[in-house]
Design a protein around this motif. Structure first.
Motif, PDB file in Angstrom:
ATOM      1  N   ASN A  25      47.414  17.734  53.094  1.00  0.00           N
ATOM      2  CA  ASN A  25      46.720  18.855  53.731  1.00  0.00           C
ATOM      3  C   ASN A  25      47.620  20.094  53.743  1.00  0.00           C
ATOM      4  O   ASN A  25      48.836  19.983  53.918  1.00  0.00           O
ATOM      5  CB  ASN A  25      46.349  18.459  55.161  1.00  0.00           C
ATOM      6  CG  ASN A  25      45.384  19.425  55.780  1.00  0.00           C
ATOM      7  OD1 ASN A  25      45.726  20.576  56.074  1.00  0.00           O
ATOM      8  ND2 ASN A  25      44.146  18.976  55.957  1.00  0.00           N
ATOM      9  N   ARG A  26      47.031  21.274  53.599  1.00  0.00           N
ATOM     10  CA  ARG A  26      47.891  22.470  53.582  1.00  0.00           C
ATOM     11  C   ARG A  26      48.481  22.788  54.961  1.00  0.00           C
ATOM     12  O   ARG A  26      49.384  23.602  55.084  1.00  0.00           O
ATOM     13  CB  ARG A  26      47.140  23.676  53.017  1.00  0.00           C
ATOM     14  CG  ARG A  26      46.042  24.215  53.886  1.00  0.00           C
ATOM     15  CD  ARG A  26      45.156  25.161  53.096  1.00  0.00           C
ATOM     16  NE  ARG A  26      44.049  25.610  53.909  1.00  0.00           N
ATOM     17  CZ  ARG A  26      44.089  26.710  54.666  1.00  0.00           C
ATOM     18  NH1 ARG A  26      45.166  27.447  54.671  1.00  0.00           N
ATOM     19  NH2 ARG A  26      43.043  27.037  55.391  1.00  0.00           N
ATOM     20  N   ARG A  27      47.981  22.130  55.996  1.00  0.00           N
ATOM     21  CA  ARG A  27      48.564  22.352  57.328  1.00  0.00           C
ATOM     22  C   ARG A  27      49.562  21.257  57.712  1.00  0.00           C
ATOM     23  O   ARG A  27      49.944  21.130  58.869  1.00  0.00           O
ATOM     24  CB  ARG A  27      47.451  22.450  58.379  1.00  0.00           C
ATOM     25  CG  ARG A  27      46.655  23.743  58.265  1.00  0.00           C
ATOM     26  CD  ARG A  27      45.766  23.960  59.466  1.00  0.00           C
ATOM     27  NE  ARG A  27      45.134  25.270  59.415  1.00  0.00           N
ATOM     28  CZ  ARG A  27      44.014  25.537  58.763  1.00  0.00           C
ATOM     29  NH1 ARG A  27      43.398  24.578  58.107  1.00  0.00           N
ATOM     30  NH2 ARG A  27      43.523  26.755  58.777  1.00  0.00           N
ATOM     31  N   MET A  41      44.632  36.613  58.630  1.00  0.00           N
ATOM     32  CA  MET A  41      44.217  35.372  57.960  1.00  0.00           C
ATOM     33  C   MET A  41      44.307  35.499  56.443  1.00  0.00           C
ATOM     34  O   MET A  41      43.876  36.506  55.880  1.00  0.00           O
ATOM     35  CB  MET A  41      42.782  35.014  58.358  1.00  0.00           C
ATOM     36  CG  MET A  41      42.677  34.300  59.687  1.00  0.00           C
ATOM     37  SD  MET A  41      40.989  33.736  59.991  1.00  0.00           S
ATOM     38  CE  MET A  41      40.336  35.135  60.882  1.00  0.00           C
ATOM     39  N   CYS A  42      44.842  34.470  55.800  1.00  0.00           N
ATOM     40  CA  CYS A  42      44.894  34.425  54.339  1.00  0.00           C
ATOM     41  C   CYS A  42      43.483  34.113  53.810  1.00  0.00           C
ATOM     42  O   CYS A  42      42.610  33.720  54.589  1.00  0.00           O
ATOM     43  CB  CYS A  42      45.895  33.360  53.890  1.00  0.00           C
ATOM     44  SG  CYS A  42      45.362  31.685  54.278  1.00  0.00           S
ATOM     45  N   PRO A  43      43.254  34.254  52.511  1.00  0.00           N
ATOM     46  CA  PRO A  43      41.894  34.005  52.000  1.00  0.00           C
ATOM     47  C   PRO A  43      41.353  32.621  52.373  1.00  0.00           C
ATOM     48  O   PRO A  43      40.179  32.492  52.714  1.00  0.00           O
ATOM     49  CB  PRO A  43      42.056  34.147  50.487  1.00  0.00           C
ATOM     50  CG  PRO A  43      43.244  35.046  50.323  1.00  0.00           C
ATOM     51  CD  PRO A  43      44.153  34.759  51.465  1.00  0.00           C
ATOM     52  N   LYS A  44      42.200  31.601  52.346  1.00  0.00           N
ATOM     53  CA  LYS A  44      41.718  30.252  52.674  1.00  0.00           C
ATOM     54  C   LYS A  44      41.276  30.154  54.138  1.00  0.00           C
ATOM     55  O   LYS A  44      40.241  29.562  54.453  1.00  0.00           O
ATOM     56  CB  LYS A  44      42.803  29.209  52.392  1.00  0.00           C
ATOM     57  CG  LYS A  44      42.887  28.834  50.934  1.00  0.00           C
ATOM     58  CD  LYS A  44      43.916  27.755  50.713  1.00  0.00           C
ATOM     59  CE  LYS A  44      43.966  27.382  49.244  1.00  0.00           C
ATOM     60  NZ  LYS A  44      45.208  26.678  48.905  1.00  0.00           N
ATOM     61  N   CYS A  45      42.085  30.707  55.026  1.00  0.00           N
ATOM     62  CA  CYS A  45      41.735  30.676  56.450  1.00  0.00           C
ATOM     63  C   CYS A  45      40.471  31.496  56.699  1.00  0.00           C
ATOM     64  O   CYS A  45      39.595  31.097  57.459  1.00  0.00           O
ATOM     65  CB  CYS A  45      42.881  31.211  57.294  1.00  0.00           C
ATOM     66  SG  CYS A  45      44.241  30.041  57.437  1.00  0.00           S
ATOM     67  N   ARG A  46      40.402  32.648  56.054  1.00  0.00           N
ATOM     68  CA  ARG A  46      39.233  33.520  56.180  1.00  0.00           C
ATOM     69  C   ARG A  46      37.959  32.773  55.762  1.00  0.00           C
ATOM     70  O   ARG A  46      36.932  32.845  56.417  1.00  0.00           O
ATOM     71  CB  ARG A  46      39.502  34.786  55.347  1.00  0.00           C
ATOM     72  CG  ARG A  46      38.373  35.708  55.011  1.00  0.00           C
ATOM     73  CD  ARG A  46      37.841  36.582  56.115  1.00  0.00           C
ATOM     74  NE  ARG A  46      38.819  37.207  56.994  1.00  0.00           N
ATOM     75  CZ  ARG A  46      38.484  37.700  58.192  1.00  0.00           C
ATOM     76  NH1 ARG A  46      37.247  37.609  58.627  1.00  0.00           N
ATOM     77  NH2 ARG A  46      39.400  38.252  58.943  1.00  0.00           N
ATOM     78  N   ASN A  53      42.660  30.787  64.392  1.00  0.00           N
ATOM     79  CA  ASN A  53      42.888  30.134  63.102  1.00  0.00           C
ATOM     80  C   ASN A  53      44.090  30.716  62.348  1.00  0.00           C
ATOM     81  O   ASN A  53      44.260  31.926  62.246  1.00  0.00           O
ATOM     82  CB  ASN A  53      41.626  30.276  62.242  1.00  0.00           C
ATOM     83  CG  ASN A  53      41.654  29.354  61.046  1.00  0.00           C
ATOM     84  OD1 ASN A  53      42.353  28.339  61.086  1.00  0.00           O
ATOM     85  ND2 ASN A  53      40.931  29.690  60.002  1.00  0.00           N
ATOM     86  N   SER A  54      44.922  29.832  61.811  1.00  0.00           N
ATOM     87  CA  SER A  54      46.044  30.254  60.966  1.00  0.00           C
ATOM     88  C   SER A  54      46.537  29.042  60.193  1.00  0.00           C
ATOM     89  O   SER A  54      46.114  27.908  60.446  1.00  0.00           O
ATOM     90  CB  SER A  54      47.178  30.836  61.809  1.00  0.00           C
ATOM     91  OG  SER A  54      47.808  29.815  62.560  1.00  0.00           O
ATOM     92  N   CYS A  55      47.417  29.276  59.236  1.00  0.00           N
ATOM     93  CA  CYS A  55      47.988  28.176  58.468  1.00  0.00           C
ATOM     94  C   CYS A  55      49.417  28.580  58.083  1.00  0.00           C
ATOM     95  O   CYS A  55      49.828  29.703  58.359  1.00  0.00           O
ATOM     96  CB  CYS A  55      47.127  27.889  57.233  1.00  0.00           C
ATOM     97  SG  CYS A  55      47.349  29.093  55.922  1.00  0.00           S
ATOM     98  N   PRO A  56      50.183  27.689  57.440  1.00  0.00           N
ATOM     99  CA  PRO A  56      51.574  28.038  57.129  1.00  0.00           C
ATOM    100  C   PRO A  56      51.669  29.297  56.259  1.00  0.00           C
ATOM    101  O   PRO A  56      52.653  30.026  56.307  1.00  0.00           O
ATOM    102  CB  PRO A  56      52.088  26.823  56.360  1.00  0.00           C
ATOM    103  CG  PRO A  56      51.125  25.737  56.587  1.00  0.00           C
ATOM    104  CD  PRO A  56      49.835  26.331  57.008  1.00  0.00           C
ATOM    105  N   GLN A  57      50.614  29.541  55.452  1.00  0.00           N
ATOM    106  CA  GLN A  57      50.605  30.684  54.554  1.00  0.00           C
ATOM    107  C   GLN A  57      50.574  32.013  55.317  1.00  0.00           C
ATOM    108  O   GLN A  57      51.263  32.960  54.971  1.00  0.00           O
ATOM    109  CB  GLN A  57      49.329  30.563  53.695  1.00  0.00           C
ATOM    110  CG  GLN A  57      49.335  31.362  52.428  1.00  0.00           C
ATOM    111  CD  GLN A  57      50.454  30.888  51.511  1.00  0.00           C
ATOM    112  OE1 GLN A  57      50.615  29.686  51.307  1.00  0.00           O
ATOM    113  NE2 GLN A  57      51.240  31.819  51.005  1.00  0.00           N
ATOM    114  N   CYS A  58      49.771  32.051  56.382  1.00  0.00           N
ATOM    115  CA  CYS A  58      49.501  33.344  57.019  1.00  0.00           C
ATOM    116  C   CYS A  58      49.913  33.367  58.489  1.00  0.00           C
ATOM    117  O   CYS A  58      49.804  34.399  59.143  1.00  0.00           O
ATOM    118  CB  CYS A  58      48.009  33.653  56.917  1.00  0.00           C
ATOM    119  SG  CYS A  58      46.944  32.443  57.723  1.00  0.00           S
ATOM    120  N   GLY A  59      50.355  32.249  59.012  1.00  0.00           N
ATOM    121  CA  GLY A  59      50.470  32.152  60.469  1.00  0.00           C
ATOM    122  C   GLY A  59      51.868  32.301  61.031  1.00  0.00           C
ATOM    123  O   GLY A  59      52.708  33.043  60.530  1.00  0.00           O
TER     124      GLY A  59
HETATM  125 ZN   LIG Z   1      46.008  30.885  56.368  1.00  0.00          ZN
END
Ligand SMILES: [Zn+2]
Ligand SMILES: [Zn+2]
Length: 761
Positions: free
Chosen positions: A121-123, A158-163, A179-185
C-alpha cells in the motif's frame, strides 16, 4: 410528482463522514439536490417523490456514520423553485459561527490500520493515514465548519492520488478533510536531543525507534494530540532515569501494550476494557495486573496492583508498537505539572534533558490534549472517568436542557476549579466542557488554560455575559476575568457545584424524588476559616437552594497545603493529639503541631484528609509524591481483603440509631484500636464499609430514596462497589459516568447550579 424538502441535521455531524454518507444515499435512491455543512450541522436540499424522500429520512437514522451523533433532524417541504438534475456536495458559506459540537479526535480505524501495515500500500508506514471515520479532529481544528482549510492539515496540498480519493464517492476518503499520504502529507524526522537529524525515512524512523527503545533509551514522540515520552517497560534502568529526569518519583506511568492479546497476557482485562480500547475514544484503562512477566512493575507503578494500560490508538503508536513488539511506557511529554508539549520548539526546550531522542513531525497541533483515563470498578463494572481529555472532550451533550433552562440564550463561561482545571462554555445552544487542563498553580498550565479559552472565543466569536467561578479567594483562574471587563459575575460554593454536576449529568433536577448528595473530596473553600470535604446535601425539586444536612465532624486544618502532603499531620489533627501518635513525631514537631491543632484557626470536614490519616495508621509513613497517593494505598489494602471469600464487615460507627455523630476522631481511634485485633487489610476494608454505612444512616434519617455521589473520593472504585452492594437494594444510586467525579466537574457543576438555582429564582 417531484417534491422538495429542506432537511437540517444537528449534532456531531461534521468531520465524521456525514456529507459523503448523504451523498451516496441520495445517489443510491436517485434523489437530487445537495448537501452542505453549515453553522448548525448539515443542511440538505432534496428532491424526489415523497415516498422516496420519506425512505431517505428513515435511512439517515438507520445507517448514519459510526462516529456521528444526531441530536435532531428537522425537515419541511418547501416550494420547488429549481429542478436539480444531480446530487452534489455544496461548499459551505463563508464566516459561519458554529452552533455544533466540536468533533473530538478519533482513534485510527481498522481499515486505515490495515493500510499502514501493508507493504504493497502507498501508505505503508505512514502514521497520518486517516479517513472520514478516523484521525485527529479537535487537535487540528482552527475553526468551523470542519473543512480542510479550517484545519492545520490545510498547508499540505493533496497529491493527484489523494485528490482522486477525495472526489471518488465510493472511496473511504471521499470528502475526508484530513486526507494525506507520504507523497503529499506530514513529514517526520528522528533526531537526537541536540537536534541532529538521524533519519527522515518513515519506515527507518520506526525501526530506529524500536532499536533505541531496546537499548534503554527514552524517546519523545510527537503524537497527534501532543508529545509522549516512551521507554521500554521491562527496563528498570530506563524507567528509573525517566523518573529521575521527569522529577516524578512515584506517580504511576501508563504502559502501551502492542496488541489486545498482549494486554490480556499481562492484565485482567474484561469486556468493558476491550470495548473501551477499541472505541474511537480509546482511553487509558486502569486494570489489575494478572502476570507481571518481564514488566518492571515496581518501577512503573510503585506499590500498586494495577496498571494504566494504553492501546495503540493512532498510526504513530501502532507503528512503534509494531516495530518494538513489546510493552512500553507512554507518558505525557511534559515536565512536572506543566502542560503536555505540542510544538517542536516547546518540546525541545522542555524535554531535551529528559529524552535521548525525538520523533518530530510538521503537523501543527492546535488543541493539544493529554490521554483520557478511565477505570471500571472490579465488582460492578461501574465506569469511573479519572481524566476526561483526548477523545472524550470537549463536548457535553446537554443541549435540549440548555434550550429550556437558558431560554434567553445567555452566553456563559464557568471557570471551574484550580487544581484539576477545566472550563465550561455556553456560547450558543450547546455546552462545551473543556478537556482536563491541569494544575493552574503552574504558570505554563495557566497559559494553556487561557489559550484554550481564547480559542473558544475565536471559534464561536464568544464573549460571555456572565462568568461563574469558585468562592475560593485565591484561585488563579479568576485572572481570565480581566479579558472580559464589566461582565456579570457569580460565585458558587465548591461542593454545591459538585452536587449540581451530578444532578445535571443524570438530569435529576426534575426528579420527583428528593436526592441526597454525598460530596466528598480533599478540600474546597467554604468560608475563610472552614474548608469542606465531607458534605451531605439534599435537593428537592423546585426548591432554589440545597439543604446542607450533615458533614463529617470538623477537625483542625493546620500548615496550609503541607497538611495534604503529609498524612501523619492529618492523623494527629483528627485524633486531637492522641498520645498513641507521639512516637512518630520529633519533640519539637509534636509541640509545634499540637499547639496549632489546639488553636483550631481553620477547621475542615475533609474526607480526603480522613483517608490520609487512615493511611498513616495503616503504615503509610511518608510524605506523598502525588495527589491521592495515600488514599490509593488504603484502597489497595482494602481491596486485597475484599475479594477474600467469607469476608464479614464491621463498622466503626457509634451504636445510637437516631443520631448521626460522624466524629472523624472516634472513627480513627476505633481504627487504631481495631488494629491490635485485625490485619490492616481487614481494618482498611472495614473503614470503607463504615463510610458507606455512614451514608446509609444519613439517607435513612432524612428519608431519602435517591443518592448521588460526587467529589474526588469517588474515584475510589472499591468505595463505589461497596456503595452499590450495600445501598443499591434500598436506594437509587447515581455516579458520574460521562464526566469525572473529581474537580474536573466543577465547571459543569457551576453551570448547572446557575441554570437551575440562581437563574430560576
Ligand atoms: Zn497524497
Ligand atoms: Zn480510517
Amino acid at each position: 410528482m417531484i417534491n422538495t424538502y429542506q432537511i437540517n441535521i444537528s449534532g456531531q455531524v461534521q468531520g465524521v463522514g456525514f456529507r459523503p454518507f448523504i451523498f451516496n444515499l441520495a445517489k443510491k435512491m436517485r434523489l437530487k439536490g445537495f448537501v452542505s455543512n453549515d453553522g448548525n450541522g448539515v443542511s440538505i436540499l432534496i428532491q424526489g417523490e415523497k415516498p422516496n424522500i420519506e425512505a431517505f429520512l428513515s435511512m439517515i437514522e438507520q445507517s448514519k456514520p459510526q462516529n456521528s451523533r444526531i441530536a435532531k433532524i428537522l425537515f419541511e417541504e418547501i416550494p420547488t423553485q429549481q429542478l436539480f438534475d444531480t446530487f452534489f456536495v455544496k461548499p459551505p458559506e463563508e464566516n459561519i459561527i458554529p452552533n455544533i459540537p466540536l468533533t473530538p479526535d478519533f482513534a485510527t480505524c481498522a481499515r486505515c490500520e490495515k493500510e499502514i501495515f501493508d507493504s504493497r500500500n502507498r501508505r505503508y508506514f505512514y502514521p497520518f493515514t486517516t479517513c472520514t471515520h478516523c484521525g485527529p479532529r479537535y487537535a487540528v481544528t482552527l475553526k468551523y465548519p470542519f473543512e480542510r482549510e479550517n484545519t492545520s492539515v490545510a498547508r499540505f496540498e493533496m497529491c493527484p492520488k489523494c485528490r482522486r480519493e477525495y472526489v471518488s464517492p465510493n472511496h473511504i476518503r471521499f470528502h475526508s478533510q484530513t486526507n494525506s499520504c507520504p507523497q503529499c502529507g506530514v513529514n517526520m524526522k528522528f533526531t537526537d536531543n541536540k537536534g541532529v537529524v538521524l533519519e527522515r525515512d518513515n519506515k527507518r524512523i520506526f525501526e530506529l525507534a524500536a532499536e533505541k527503545l531496546s537499548e534503554g533509551k527514552i524517546i519523545a514522540v510527537k503524537n497527534t494530540s501532543g508529545y509522549l515520552l516512551l521507554c521500554d517497560a521491562s527496563n528498570k534502568k530506563a524507567i528509573g532515569s525517566l523518573r529521575k529526569r521527569k522529577m516524578r518519583p512515584c506517580k504511576p506511568f501508563a504502559v502501551l501494550f502492542p496488541s489486545m492479546d498482549k494486554i490480556s497476557e499481562y492484565l485482567h482485562v474484561n469486556d468493558c476494557n476491550m470495548r473501551s480500547f477499541l472505541s474511537p475514544e480509546s482511553p487509558i484503562n486502569i486494570i489489575p495486573i494478572k502476570d507481571r512477566k518481564n514488566l518492571a512493575v515496581s518501577e512503573i507503578c510503585p506499590g500498586m496492583d494495577c496498571i494504566g494500560a494504553m492501546f495503540p490508538y493512532t498510526g504513530m503508536l501502532k507503528l512503534i508498537a509494531k516495530t518494538f513488539e513489546k510493552p512500553f511506557i507512554a507518558t505525557s511529554g511534559n515536565v512536572h505539572h506543566s502542560p503536555v508539549c505540542s510544538s517542536e520548539t516547546e518540546a525541545v526546550l522542555a524535554l531535551q534533558t529528559i529524552a535521548d531522542y525525538f520523533i518530530h513531525h510538521d503537523l501543527e497541533i492546535l488543541h493539544p490534549q493529554d490521554d483520557s483515563v478511565i477505570l471500571f470498578s472490579a465488582k460492578h463494572q461501574q465506569k469511573i472517568i479519572l481524566r476526561r481529555s483526548r477523545g472524550l472532550a470537549p463536548n457535553f451533550f446537554f443541549s435540549d436542557e440548555l434550550e429550556v433552562k437558558n431560554r434567553d440564550k445567555e452566553k456563559i463561561l464557568c471557570l471551574g476549579s484550580d487544581l484539576k482545571s477545566s472550563f465550561c462554555a455556553v456560547p450558543n445552544h450547546h455546552c462545551y466542557l473543556s478537556e482536563y487542563i491541569g494544575d493552574l498553580s503552574n504558570y505554563d498550565t495557566f497559559l494553556r488554560y487561557e489559550k484554550t479559552i481564547r480559542s473558544y472565543r475565536h471559534i464561536f466569536s464568544f464573549r460571555p455575559q456572565i462568568i461563574l467561578s469558585d468562592k475560593h479567594p485565591l484561585f488563579e483562574n479568576v485572572q481570565v476575568k480581566h479579558s472580559f471587563p464589566n461582565v456579570k459575575e457569580h460565585k458558587i460554593q465548591h461542593h454545591e457545584a459538585h452536587f449540581a454536576a451530578i444532578l445535571g449529568e443524570h438530569r435529576l433536577w426534575e426528579s420527583d424524588k428528593a436526592v441526597l448528595g454525598v460530596v466528598w473530596d480533599g478540600a474546597g473553600f467554604s468560608t475563610k476559616d472552614e474548608i469542606w470535604g465531607g458534605e451531605f446535601f439534599v435537593y428537592h425539586k423546585g426548591v432554589r437552594s440545597f439543604s446542607h444536612v450533615a458533614q463529617l465532624d470538623k477537625f483542625a486544618w493546620i500548615l496550609g497545603d503541607k497538611m495534604a502532603e503529609n498524612p501523619k499531620i492529618s492523623a494527629l489533627s483528627i485524633s486531637a493529639n492522641d498520645p498513641y501518635l507521639k512516637p512518630f513525631f520529633q519533640e519539637n514537631e509534636w509541640l509545634f503541631y499540637t499547639r496549632q491543632i489546639e488553636k483550631r484557626q481553620v477547621v475542615t470536614s475533609s474526607v480526603g484528609r480522613l483517608f490520609d490519616a487512615v493511611s498513616f495508621v495503616l503504615g503509610f509513613n511518608r510524605t506523598i509524591s502525588f495527589e491521592g497517593e495515600a488514599a490509593m494505598y488504603v484502597e489497595k489494602m482494602a481491596r486485597s481483603a475484599f475479594f477474600v471469600s467469607e469476608t464479614t464487615f464491621t463498622d466503626y460507627l457509634p451504636e445510637e440509631k437516631y443520631t448521626c455523630d460522624f466524629s472523624a476522631k472516634n472513627l480513627l481511634l476505633n481504627i487504631i484500636h481495631d488494629l491490635s485485633r485485625h490485619k490492616p487489610e481487614t481494618v482498611a476494608l472495614n473503614f470503607h464499609y463504615t463510610l458507606i454505612k455512614m451514608i446509609e444512616k444519613i439517607a435513612v434519617l432524612n428519608g431519602m430514596e435517591a443518592i448521588a455521589f460526587s467529589g474526588g473520593v469517588f474515584q475510589n472504585s472499591l468505595l463505589v462497589d461497596l456503595a452499590i452492594d450495600i445501598l443499591k437494594p434500598e436506594f437509587e444510586l447515581y455516579f458520574h459516568e460521562n464526566i469525572s467525579p473529581n474537580d474536573e466537574n466543577i465547571a459543569f457543576g457551576q453551570l448547572n447550579y446557575y441554570l437551575n438555582m440562581i437563574k430560576q429564582r
